[in-house]
Design a protein around this motif. Structure first.
Motif, PDB file in Angstrom:
ATOM      1  N   GLU A 442       9.835  -7.313  61.648  1.00 14.20           N
ATOM      2  CA  GLU A 442      10.120  -8.501  60.977  1.00 14.20           C
ATOM      3  C   GLU A 442       8.495  -9.420  61.029  1.00 14.20           C
ATOM      4  OE1 GLU A 442      12.500  -8.256  59.391  1.00 14.20           O
ATOM      5  OE2 GLU A 442      13.602  -6.800  61.012  1.00 14.20           O
ATOM      6  N   ALA A 443       8.133  -9.181  61.957  1.00 14.83           N
ATOM      7  CA  ALA A 443       6.708 -10.011  62.157  1.00 14.83           C
ATOM      8  C   ALA A 443       5.892  -9.371  61.023  1.00 14.83           C
ATOM      9  CB  ALA A 443       6.215  -9.788  63.493  1.00 14.83           C
ATOM     10  N   ASN A 444       4.896 -10.225  60.565  1.00 18.05           N
ATOM     11  CA  ASN A 444       4.082 -10.029  59.292  1.00 18.05           C
ATOM     12  C   ASN A 444       4.553  -9.059  58.217  1.00 18.05           C
ATOM     13  OD1 ASN A 444       1.544 -10.801  61.130  1.00 18.05           O
ATOM     14  ND2 ASN A 444       2.166  -9.243  62.285  1.00 18.05           N
ATOM     15  N   ASP A 445       6.054  -9.477  58.029  1.00 20.67           N
ATOM     16  CA  ASP A 445       6.839  -8.649  57.044  1.00 20.67           C
ATOM     17  C   ASP A 445       6.645  -7.199  56.891  1.00 20.67           C
ATOM     18  OD1 ASP A 445       7.595 -11.192  56.191  1.00 20.67           O
ATOM     19  OD2 ASP A 445       5.697 -11.452  55.122  1.00 20.67           O
ATOM     20  N   LEU A 446       6.612  -6.495  58.101  1.00 28.03           N
ATOM     21  CA  LEU A 446       6.381  -5.277  58.279  1.00 28.03           C
ATOM     22  C   LEU A 446       7.490  -4.320  57.675  1.00 28.03           C
ATOM     23  CD1 LEU A 446       5.226  -2.786  59.048  1.00 28.03           C
ATOM     24  CD2 LEU A 446       6.070  -2.845  61.446  1.00 28.03           C
ATOM     25  N   ARG A 447       8.731  -4.682  57.717  1.00 29.41           N
ATOM     26  CA  ARG A 447       9.890  -3.990  57.079  1.00 29.41           C
ATOM     27  C   ARG A 447       9.726  -4.034  55.556  1.00 29.41           C
ATOM     28  NH1 ARG A 447      14.611  -2.783  59.611  1.00 29.41           N
ATOM     29  NH2 ARG A 447      14.243  -4.445  60.960  1.00 29.41           N
ATOM     30  N   GLU A 448       9.329  -5.338  54.969  1.00 28.10           N
ATOM     31  CA  GLU A 448       9.302  -5.528  53.465  1.00 28.10           C
ATOM     32  C   GLU A 448       8.209  -4.726  52.969  1.00 28.10           C
ATOM     33  OE1 GLU A 448      10.018  -7.971  55.796  1.00 28.10           O
ATOM     34  OE2 GLU A 448      12.070  -8.297  54.758  1.00 28.10           O
ATOM     35  N   LYS A 449       6.891  -4.743  53.556  1.00 32.32           N
ATOM     36  CA  LYS A 449       5.789  -3.961  53.270  1.00 32.32           C
ATOM     37  C   LYS A 449       6.176  -2.623  53.241  1.00 32.32           C
ATOM     38  CE  LYS A 449       2.461  -7.384  54.982  1.00 32.32           C
ATOM     39  NZ  LYS A 449       1.383  -7.617  56.100  1.00 32.32           N
ATOM     40  N   ALA A 450       6.854  -2.082  54.268  1.00 40.07           N
ATOM     41  CA  ALA A 450       6.972  -0.592  54.373  1.00 40.07           C
ATOM     42  C   ALA A 450       7.876  -0.053  53.125  1.00 40.07           C
ATOM     43  CB  ALA A 450       7.866  -0.270  55.583  1.00 40.07           C
ATOM     44  N   LEU A 451       9.327  -1.106  52.944  1.00 41.84           N
ATOM     45  CA  LEU A 451      10.036  -0.848  51.965  1.00 41.84           C
ATOM     46  C   LEU A 451       9.414  -0.963  50.367  1.00 41.84           C
ATOM     47  CD1 LEU A 451      13.166  -2.890  52.968  1.00 41.84           C
ATOM     48  CD2 LEU A 451      12.777  -0.215  53.190  1.00 41.84           C
ATOM     49  N   ALA A 452       8.418  -1.612  50.398  1.00 42.41           N
ATOM     50  CA  ALA A 452       7.812  -1.827  48.866  1.00 42.41           C
ATOM     51  C   ALA A 452       6.760  -0.695  48.848  1.00 42.41           C
ATOM     52  CB  ALA A 452       6.783  -3.133  49.092  1.00 42.41           C
ATOM     53  N   PRO A 462      12.655  14.075  45.035  1.00 41.23           N
ATOM     54  CA  PRO A 462      12.744  12.852  44.830  1.00 41.23           C
ATOM     55  C   PRO A 462      13.877  11.973  46.134  1.00 41.23           C
ATOM     56  CG  PRO A 462      13.019  13.721  42.653  1.00 41.23           C
ATOM     57  CD  PRO A 462      12.957  14.737  43.915  1.00 41.23           C
ATOM     58  N   ARG A 463      14.842  12.838  46.392  1.00 44.20           N
ATOM     59  CA  ARG A 463      15.794  12.313  47.187  1.00 44.20           C
ATOM     60  C   ARG A 463      15.286  11.901  48.497  1.00 44.20           C
ATOM     61  NH1 ARG A 463      17.029  18.058  47.170  1.00 44.20           N
ATOM     62  NH2 ARG A 463      16.520  19.062  49.009  1.00 44.20           N
ATOM     63  N   GLY A 464      14.063  12.320  48.876  1.00 44.54           N
ATOM     64  CA  GLY A 464      13.435  11.931  50.149  1.00 44.54           C
ATOM     65  C   GLY A 464      13.187  10.447  50.196  1.00 44.54           C
ATOM     66  N   GLN A 465      13.047   9.868  49.036  1.00 50.38           N
ATOM     67  CA  GLN A 465      12.650   8.387  48.926  1.00 50.38           C
ATOM     68  C   GLN A 465      14.006   7.416  49.421  1.00 50.38           C
ATOM     69  OE1 GLN A 465      12.161   6.410  45.040  1.00 50.38           O
ATOM     70  NE2 GLN A 465      10.280   5.645  45.662  1.00 50.38           N
ATOM     71  N   ALA A 466      15.108   7.686  49.022  1.00 49.15           N
ATOM     72  CA  ALA A 466      16.431   7.228  49.560  1.00 49.15           C
ATOM     73  C   ALA A 466      16.514   7.488  51.024  1.00 49.15           C
ATOM     74  CB  ALA A 466      17.566   7.683  48.569  1.00 49.15           C
ATOM     75  N   LEU A 468      14.142   8.060  53.333  1.00 47.14           N
ATOM     76  CA  LEU A 468      13.258   7.294  54.192  1.00 47.14           C
ATOM     77  C   LEU A 468      13.565   5.705  54.001  1.00 47.14           C
ATOM     78  CD1 LEU A 468      10.868   7.208  56.198  1.00 47.14           C
ATOM     79  CD2 LEU A 468       9.274   7.102  53.901  1.00 47.14           C
ATOM     80  N   ARG A 469      13.924   5.536  52.809  1.00 44.69           N
ATOM     81  CA  ARG A 469      14.214   3.791  52.610  1.00 44.69           C
ATOM     82  C   ARG A 469      15.149   3.491  53.220  1.00 44.69           C
ATOM     83  NH1 ARG A 469      14.947  -0.655  49.660  1.00 44.69           N
ATOM     84  NH2 ARG A 469      12.967  -1.057  48.424  1.00 44.69           N
ATOM     85  N   SER A 470      16.402   4.168  53.625  1.00 45.49           N
ATOM     86  CA  SER A 470      17.561   3.762  54.480  1.00 45.49           C
ATOM     87  C   SER A 470      17.123   3.519  55.601  1.00 45.49           C
ATOM     88  CB  SER A 470      18.713   4.839  54.207  1.00 45.49           C
ATOM     89  OG  SER A 470      18.452   6.168  54.802  1.00 45.49           O
ATOM     90  N   MET A 471      16.434   4.573  56.141  1.00 43.00           N
ATOM     91  CA  MET A 471      15.960   4.586  57.578  1.00 43.00           C
ATOM     92  C   MET A 471      15.056   3.299  57.938  1.00 43.00           C
ATOM     93  SD  MET A 471      14.913   8.476  58.286  1.00 43.00           S
ATOM     94  CE  MET A 471      15.944   9.853  58.420  1.00 43.00           C
ATOM     95  N   GLY A 584      10.125  11.085  61.719  1.00 42.74           N
ATOM     96  CA  GLY A 584       8.866  11.391  62.349  1.00 42.74           C
ATOM     97  C   GLY A 584       7.726  10.975  61.881  1.00 42.74           C
ATOM     98  N   TRP A 585       6.888  11.720  61.563  1.00 40.79           N
ATOM     99  CA  TRP A 585       5.660  11.663  61.100  1.00 40.79           C
ATOM    100  C   TRP A 585       5.625  10.683  59.872  1.00 40.79           C
ATOM    101  CZ3 TRP A 585       1.707  14.216  57.751  1.00 40.79           C
ATOM    102  CH2 TRP A 585       0.328  13.649  57.774  1.00 40.79           C
ATOM    103  N   PHE A 586       6.394  10.955  58.749  1.00 40.98           N
ATOM    104  CA  PHE A 586       6.256  10.178  57.661  1.00 40.98           C
ATOM    105  C   PHE A 586       6.656   8.683  57.863  1.00 40.98           C
ATOM    106  CE2 PHE A 586       7.978  14.053  55.422  1.00 40.98           C
ATOM    107  CZ  PHE A 586       6.853  14.496  55.204  1.00 40.98           C
ATOM    108  N   HIS A 587       7.588   8.353  58.960  1.00 43.88           N
ATOM    109  CA  HIS A 587       8.320   7.249  58.933  1.00 43.88           C
ATOM    110  C   HIS A 587       7.087   6.270  59.770  1.00 43.88           C
ATOM    111  CE1 HIS A 587      12.309   5.444  60.225  1.00 43.88           C
ATOM    112  NE2 HIS A 587      11.264   4.414  60.881  1.00 43.88           N
TER     113      HIS A 587
END
Length: 946
Positions: A442-452, A462-466, A468-471, A584-587
């Protein structure tokens, strides 16, 4: 007079062998590439081009390559080579993950085998052994990767244990420390008792495990509703040892619950007639059966929300567990098993922790690093959950017996279920509340930046996007500390007075500068004064000796590889790994980069599946179904492995085995024979033979149309990473359009026409263009074979891998011509089908003995065929076309209506040179026993009768 006509026939001639001998030939090609420094030659050729950077996800340097490594590195190499041939600068820098548990574990195994205690060895000495171990395997894997044909900067790869890399990792940690994103906290983490460390999600695998199960009474102490008074809530758990850590029970607000009175039991039941129990209505019968309750009366039915506000007593109350246990609503409570009421131990589970923190519950620490209950835990101090060897300890039996003695155990059983294990030691894990260092989501809006960042990234598939997003949406704060030795030290000091971390850029800079010269060992060998300088009193600070988890190491590679090398670029064009790397690495790369730079380090993410055996089973040595890449290269060659990669749909799981490899060997042989035929037919070809497009026969123009079509498709497939489609299309073009049609039709022209005939010149011009295109298209996949063919031709440049895809001019495209020849080939199929039937029935030997009569009802189509050398197209000596109906027994194909064929014998004699049966054979004295075409060719070659 006789003439030996054999020297006058232009049979294919080439040194390119039919038998590939890849296992022997490939190392020779590799040696030549090294001699010519092909990698540097590619870099020179690509200077100034648009950069394409596939950033290498680092494998662990701890063993020989397996088939998964081969899939991964071959796919990367195919993509890089193809992008290079598209006209880009596709520089590839391979790398290795060198820190962490896998390597430390291997070194510890050596200590255990020698009967030594790793904990008494000097820390720096132990780290140096780990470094030496990693260096050894980097060297071995380098050779193995190169043997697969993978080209890259093998002289200067990146290593996470390089001093410069360790220094940059320290700087990256410093960024989180200074921006407030890094904090010390407590949270349940998956903990390995065997390895004495927390594990990341990617270090965890799930196996079947047999656990004791218990149904436990939690007496209601304060009832929110009268119906609940005097009753006991029933919970079910597969981890009895977590009961001492219980601080609440949870229910589902929307589901139905009942209060039942027990009215009958079987002999030996622990349930008591007359007692009242609270549990989910949907799970009442299953719980009763397990508890040996035969009869009951429902006293009340309530919604889960009616339970809110009720306080229970801990089942071990009066024995050191005299605290209230509130009933709390939780969305994660389900009705698929158990009782519909979940016991909450905030120190032993992620959901439990979240619920406990949301309601201000105590998060107790009950278990130490060795899986042993801490001294302050009543009743169970010193008991062990799992031993140092990963075996079941005495904690579960002790807890179960205490519950039974206290009259709170309603039932017990055993359950085989999926359970987390360490992927290294294979031992079961526990959730354990420990003090760790975390990066806040949450600090520095990390979650929001990652989702964006995810939304801005291209995902293949394309299914990889959903996924990683859910994770990222659901993940808790990132625990980056590990209680190990082999890794980058966390460069942290904590103020003893209040536990606050020291946030000082100068301290981080001093550490990074030292690591740049000496590596992370300096942290363990230097006094704290070296880092704190004159500004802080070492007596007031505690130096942290945890190391950074390896996923932070690899997640930071973009910072010390992409950003630090001028021959690369940031962000990378592509990250490519197995589908497990979404966690893992992407994350971790995404989080690390978004936390320090505000955006992902990649523009696109591609994932491939896992490799299974031929029957779709997971490979294991015990099952004897492992396919080792070393064995395939030794027996069949690396190009066969490379063909297997693109011959499979790598977006899904892939299969490999002897039969599958045999299929690829057959496919390879068809491709190789195509190249060999082209090389043989082009023997002695000179540029002076070339014909321009406008002078070419229709058949050659059709081939060029197909080349232009494929050229555009190939480029699109390369950009879309659809190499399976590329392989299929090129293979079918070689097998169907060329070998089974064009080469077959033009064989007579190529062998028997005079050297300067327009038909032969057109054919050889097209074959030269085919060779140029096919060697380029196949080079990314069959990197050795394409090179061997290119060298056999002797054309510039020195390597096929220094070329780009040749352009197919737009003028070659002729859709109308293509449609016309599609109709021609349909009619030809009926003719060749009739000829094949005659051969099968032994009524015909060669198709050149025939002069078929072909009925074509469509007048326009018949006129089209009459304007062509349709006999040559069907490889017969003559052919007759008619619109009249043929008899019923004429040969027909249902899918080609309006066409029928009757095979008749060709009139005349067999030409001794071209073997066609023609009426004019024997009427040309300059070349007796030949047809007019062959007599003319022989005469022009200067051959005369003896």
């Amino acid at each position: 007079m006789t003439i030996d006509y054999r020297p006058t026939v232009f049979l294919p001639k080439t040194d390119f062998p039919m038998r590939a001998g890849l296992a022997k030939r490939e190392p020779e090609i590799l040696a030549r590439w090294q001699d010519m420094d092909l990698y540097e030659r590619q870099r020179e050729a690509a200077k100034g081009r648009e950069k394409f950077v596939l950033h290498d996800g680092p494998p662990y340097a701890n063993g020989h390559l397996h088939i998964g490594h081969a899939l991964n590195k071959i796919l990367k190499d195919v993509i890089n080579r193809a992008q290079q041939m598209l006209g880009k600068d596709a520089n590839y820098v391979p790398g290795w993950d060198c820190h962490g548990l896998p390597i430390e574990w291997k070194v510890e195994e050596g200590y255990r085998a020698r009967g030594q205690d790793k904990d008494v060895v000097d820390k720096v000495e132990f780290r140096q052994e780990c470094r030496a171990f990693a260096e050894k395997w980097v060297a071995i894997q380098t050779e193995e990767f190169q043997r697969l044909g993978v080209i890259g900067d093998w002289k200067d790869p990146y290593l996470t244990m390089a001093y410069a890399a360790e220094a940059q990792i320290v700087r990256e940690i410093g960024k989180f420390l200074l921006n407030g994103g890094l904090y010390a906290g407590e949270r349940p983490v998956l903990w390995s008792v065997v390895e004495k460390t927390a594990l990341a999600d990617a270090e965890v695998e799930y196996h079947d495990h047999v656990s004791p199960t218990i149904w436990v009474r939690f007496p209601v102490a304060e009832a929110a509703r009268p119906e609940l008074e005097g009753a006991a809530v029933v919970i079910w758990t597969t981890t009895p040892w977590t009961i001492p850590g219980n601080r609440a029970v949870a229910f589902s607000e929307e589901d139905d619950y009942v209060v039942v009175e027990v009215t009958g039991t079987q002999e030996g039941a622990w349930a008591q007639v007359g007692e009242r129990l609270i549990l989910a209505s949907a799970l009442l019968e299953a719980t009763a059966a397990q508890s040996r309750i035969t009869d009951w009366e429902v006293k009340a039915t309530l919604k889960g929300s009616d339970l809110a506000g009720t306080i229970c007593a801990h089942p071990l109350r009066g024995q050191g567990y005299d605290f209230p246990v509130p009933m709390l609503a939780a969305e994660f409570v389900t009705m698929d098993q158990g009782t519909g009421i979940v016991h909450i131990a905030p120190g032993h589970g992620a959901d439990d922790f979240g619920l406990g923190r949301a309601h201000g519950l105590e998060i107790p620490q009950t278990i130490d690093a060795e899986g042993r209950f801490l001294p302050h835990v009543p009743l169970f101090s010193g008991t062990v959950v799992y031993t140092a060897k990963g075996k079941e300890g005495d904690a579960n039996p002790a807890v179960i017996e205490s519950l039974r003695e206290g009259g709170k155990l309603l039932a017990r059983g055993r359950l085989t279920h999926s359970y987390p294990h360490s992927w290294r030691s294979k031992a079961p894990l526990i959730f354990r509340n420990t003090p760790q260092w975390f990066i806040s989501m949450e600090a520095n809006d990390l979650r929001e930046k990652a989702l964006a960042g995810i939304d801005e990234t291209r995902f293949v598939p394309p299914r990889g996007q959903a996924r990683l997003r859910s994770m990222i949406e659901q993940r808790p704060d990132w625990c980056i500390s590990r209680q190990r030795l082999w890794g980058v030290p966390l460069p942290l000091f904590v103020r003893k007075a209040d536990g606050a971390p020291l946030r000082d850029a100068a301290v981080i800079d001093r550490v990074a500068e030292a690591f740049e010269q000496e590596g992370g060992d300096a942290w363990f060998s230097s006094p704290p004064e070296r880092w704190l300088g004159d500004d802080y009193d070492p007596a007031e600070y505690e130096q942290i000796f945890d190391v950074v988890e390896v996923w932070f190491d690899s997640g930071s590679t973009h910072a010390f590889v992409l950003e630090k090398r001028e021959d690369l670029k940031w962000p990378a064009s592509l990250y490519l790994e197995g589908s497990d790397q979404h966690r893992g690495w992407f994350h971790t790369s995404l989080l690390q980069s978004c936390g320090t730079r505000g955006k992902p380090p990649f523009e696109a993410v591609l994932t491939h599946g896992f490799v299974l055996d031929g029957q779709g089973r997971k490979m294991s040595k015990s099952a004897g179904n492992v396919t080792a890449p070393q064995d395939v290269m030794k027996n069949e060659g690396a190009d066969i492995l490379r063909l297997w990669v693109v011959g499979s749909d790598y977006s899904e799981d892939l299969r490999i085995g002897k039969e599958i490899l045999k299929y690829q060997v057959d496919a390879y042989r068809r491709l190789r024979n195509t190249l060999r035929y082209l090389l043989g037919g082009l023997d002695g070809f000179e540029d002076s033979e070339r014909l321009p497009l406008e002078q070419m026969p229709e058949l050659e123009r059709w081939v060029l149309h197909r080349l232009a079509e494929l050229d555009r498709s190939v480029r699109g497939w390369v950009e879309d990473y659809e190499f399976h489609e590329l392989y299929r299309a090129v293979h079918d073009f070689c097998a169907v359009d060329l070998s089974a049609f064009y080469f077959d039709v033009r064989k007579d022209v190529l062998y028997c026409d005079a050297p300067d005939s327009l038909r032969r010149r057109a054919c050889r011009t097209v074959m030269d263009l085919l060779f140029d295109h096919l060697t380029a298209w196949l080079a990314p996949v069959l990197c050795f074979t394409a090179e061997e063919a290119w060298w056999a031709r002797g054309k510039a440049p020195e390597s096929v891998h220094l070329r780009t895809f040749p352009e197919a001019p737009a003028a070659w495209l002729d859709p109308a011509l293509a449609e016309k020849w599609a109709q021609v080939r349909k009619v030809r199929r009926v003719v060749t089908g009739a000829l094949e039937l005659e051969r099968t029935e032994k009524r015909l030997g060669s198709s050149l003995q025939a002069a078929p009569l072909v009925q074509v009802e469509d007048e326009g189509l018949r006129a089209l065929l009459e304007a062509l050398d349709f006999a040559g197209i069907c490889i017969t000596s003559d052919i007759a076309l008619t619109g009249d109906a043929l008899e019923d027994d004429a040969y027909r194909l249902e899918e080609v209506p309006g066409v029928a064929v009757r095979v008749e014998a060709a009139p005349g004699e067999k030409c001794a040179r071209c073997w066609q049966v023609l009426p004019d054979v024997g009427k040309h004295p300059q070349a007796p026993e030949t047809c007019g075409r062959c007599a003319d060719a022989v005469e022009r070659l200067g051959v005369t009768a003896a």
